[in-house]
Design a protein around this motif. Structure first.
Motif, short mmCIF file in Angstrom:
data_model
loop_
_atom_site.label_atom_id
_atom_site.label_comp_id
_atom_site.label_asym_id
_atom_site.label_seq_id
_atom_site.Cartn_x
_atom_site.Cartn_y
_atom_site.Cartn_z
N GLN A 9 1.00 -1.54 -0.18
CA GLN A 9 -0.02 -0.21 -0.08
C GLN A 9 1.27 1.67 0.26
OE1 GLN A 9 -2.57 -0.28 3.07
NE2 GLN A 9 -3.93 -1.19 1.83
N ALA A 10 1.83 1.53 0.57
CA ALA A 10 3.05 1.99 0.87
C ALA A 10 4.37 1.36 0.84
CB ALA A 10 2.97 3.38 2.02
N LEU A 11 5.61 2.63 0.06
CA LEU A 11 6.92 2.38 0.08
C LEU A 11 7.38 3.35 0.11
CD1 LEU A 11 8.64 -0.25 -1.07
CD2 LEU A 11 8.40 0.30 -3.28
N SER A 12 8.57 3.20 0.94
CA SER A 12 9.33 4.32 0.98
C SER A 12 10.83 4.14 0.92
CB SER A 12 9.35 5.05 2.14
OG SER A 12 10.60 6.10 2.66
N ILE A 13 11.98 4.49 -0.49
CA ILE A 13 12.76 3.98 -1.10
C ILE A 13 13.38 5.45 -0.79
CG2 ILE A 13 12.05 2.35 -2.54
CD1 ILE A 13 12.50 3.64 -4.89
N GLN A 14 14.92 5.16 -1.48
CA GLN A 14 15.95 6.60 -1.24
C GLN A 14 16.44 6.49 -2.79
OE1 GLN A 14 17.57 7.90 0.94
NE2 GLN A 14 16.24 7.06 2.45
N GLU A 15 16.25 7.93 -3.32
CA GLU A 15 16.50 8.12 -4.64
C GLU A 15 17.52 7.26 -5.26
OE1 GLU A 15 17.72 12.07 -4.98
OE2 GLU A 15 15.96 12.24 -6.86
N GLY A 16 16.99 6.28 -6.03
CA GLY A 16 18.52 5.85 -6.94
C GLY A 16 18.05 4.32 -6.64
N GLU A 17 17.56 4.27 -5.99
CA GLU A 17 17.15 3.12 -5.74
C GLU A 17 15.82 2.03 -6.86
OE1 GLU A 17 18.15 1.92 -0.87
OE2 GLU A 17 15.76 2.03 -1.20
N ASN A 18 15.62 1.15 -6.35
CA ASN A 18 14.82 0.39 -7.27
C ASN A 18 12.86 0.75 -6.75
OD1 ASN A 18 16.63 0.28 -9.35
ND2 ASN A 18 16.08 -1.79 -9.51
N ALA A 19 12.54 0.60 -7.58
CA ALA A 19 10.85 0.39 -6.51
C ALA A 19 10.30 -0.48 -7.50
CB ALA A 19 10.16 1.57 -6.50
N THR A 20 9.55 -1.30 -7.04
CA THR A 20 8.97 -2.74 -7.38
C THR A 20 6.99 -2.72 -6.98
OG1 THR A 20 11.00 -4.28 -8.36
CG2 THR A 20 7.73 -4.89 -7.23
N MET A 21 6.01 -2.25 -7.64
CA MET A 21 4.85 -2.54 -7.02
C MET A 21 4.01 -3.81 -7.73
SD MET A 21 4.05 1.58 -7.68
CE MET A 21 5.70 2.23 -7.82
N ASN A 22 3.33 -4.75 -7.05
CA ASN A 22 2.03 -5.50 -7.74
C ASN A 22 0.76 -5.27 -7.38
OD1 ASN A 22 4.85 -7.54 -7.26
ND2 ASN A 22 4.77 -7.11 -5.99
N CYS A 23 0.11 -6.10 -8.21
CA CYS A 23 -1.72 -5.55 -8.79
C CYS A 23 -1.88 -7.02 -8.94
CB CYS A 23 -1.34 -5.05 -10.01
SG CYS A 23 -3.03 -4.38 -10.26
N SER A 24 -2.84 -7.30 -8.18
CA SER A 24 -3.45 -8.48 -8.77
C SER A 24 -5.24 -8.23 -9.12
CB SER A 24 -3.76 -9.57 -7.64
OG SER A 24 -4.17 -9.10 -6.64
N TYR A 25 -5.35 -9.28 -9.82
CA TYR A 25 -7.14 -8.34 -10.41
C TYR A 25 -7.23 -9.82 -10.17
CZ TYR A 25 -4.67 -10.36 -14.78
OH TYR A 25 -3.70 -11.34 -15.97
N LYS A 26 -8.63 -9.96 -10.85
CA LYS A 26 -10.16 -11.21 -10.27
C LYS A 26 -10.27 -11.57 -11.86
CE LYS A 26 -11.98 -9.04 -6.32
NZ LYS A 26 -12.31 -8.62 -5.48
#
Lengths: 113, 112
Positions: A9-26
């Motif tokens: 729901q929330a993600l906090s990272i430092q500049e330069g890092e990678n961010a991954t978010m996931n989605c599930s559907y029905k």
């Protein structure tokens, strides 16, 4: 509700890092889209991946789609402070016959400078 | 091109009042839709249209009416505002059901 879900729901990272978010559907889909929303603004389209595609790239964005698991992921590489926003996945409601979209609940990404 | 334009940006209504949220697009898109966004709920579809004269209901249509007399405009009417309709409303348009949607900047509505 037909809404999909995103995690985290929330993600906090430092500049330069990678961010991954996931989605599930029905439901079965024709395509899946990712949108970005800056605070207090409208949604901006990022990328669309069709059901017969497994991976798609656009600049620093990489999207994968696994229709057997009804899931997708969005990877943002080398993140910047300007990437701070909410990110939503959206699937077509009826195989793309209309413009009806089902949105996930969103991931709030904070990129610390 | 202006894209999708929504007016007003902010509105405060009293319970029972009616109003119309305006949406116009200049991209000659046939497909238009209205969503509401509530905290923790993402966006939910209210009504949609696949062309002038054709509208249909989405997931949460109660309390709202729409019409589509031209390709460019897709107004959303609140018949008798209720506090539960306090939300941010977004209008969107697309070339087809299989293409990206373009969103307006939203209307923040508060019903007291």
């Amino acid at each position: 509700s037909q809404q999909g879900e995103e995690d985290p729901q929330a993600l906090s990272i430092q500049e330069g890092e990678n961010a991954t978010m996931n989605c599930s559907y029905k439901t079965s889909i024709n395509n899946l889209q990712w949108y970005r929303q800056n605070s207090g603004r409208g949604l901006v389209h990022l990328i669309l991946i069709r059901s017969n595609e497994r991976e798609k790239h656009s600049g620093r964005l990489r999207v994968t789609l696994d229709t057997s698991k009804k899931s997708s992921s969005l990877l943002i590489t080398a993140s910047r402070a300007a990437d701070t926003a909410s990110y939503f996945c959206a699937t077509d409601w009826d195989g793309g016959a209309t413009n009806k979209l089902i949105f996930g609940t969103g991931t709030l990404l904070a990129v610390q400078p | 091109n202006a894209g999708v334009t929504q007016t007003p940006k902010f509105q405060v209504l009293k319970t029972g009042q009616s109003m119309t949220l305006q949406c116009a697009q200049d991209m000659n898109h046939e497909y238009m839709s209205w969503y509401r966004q509530d905290p923790g709920m993402g966006l939910r579809l209210i009504h949609y249209s696949v062309g002038a004269g054709i509208t249909d209901q989405g997931e949460v249509p109660n309390g709202y009416n729409v019409s589509r007399s031209t390709t460019e405009d897709f107004p959303l009417r609140l018949l008798s505002a209720a506090p539960s309709q306090t939300s941010v409303y977004f209008c969107a348009s697309s070339y087809s059901g299989q293409n990206e949607a373009f969103f307006g900047q939203g209307t923040r509505l508060t019903v007291v």
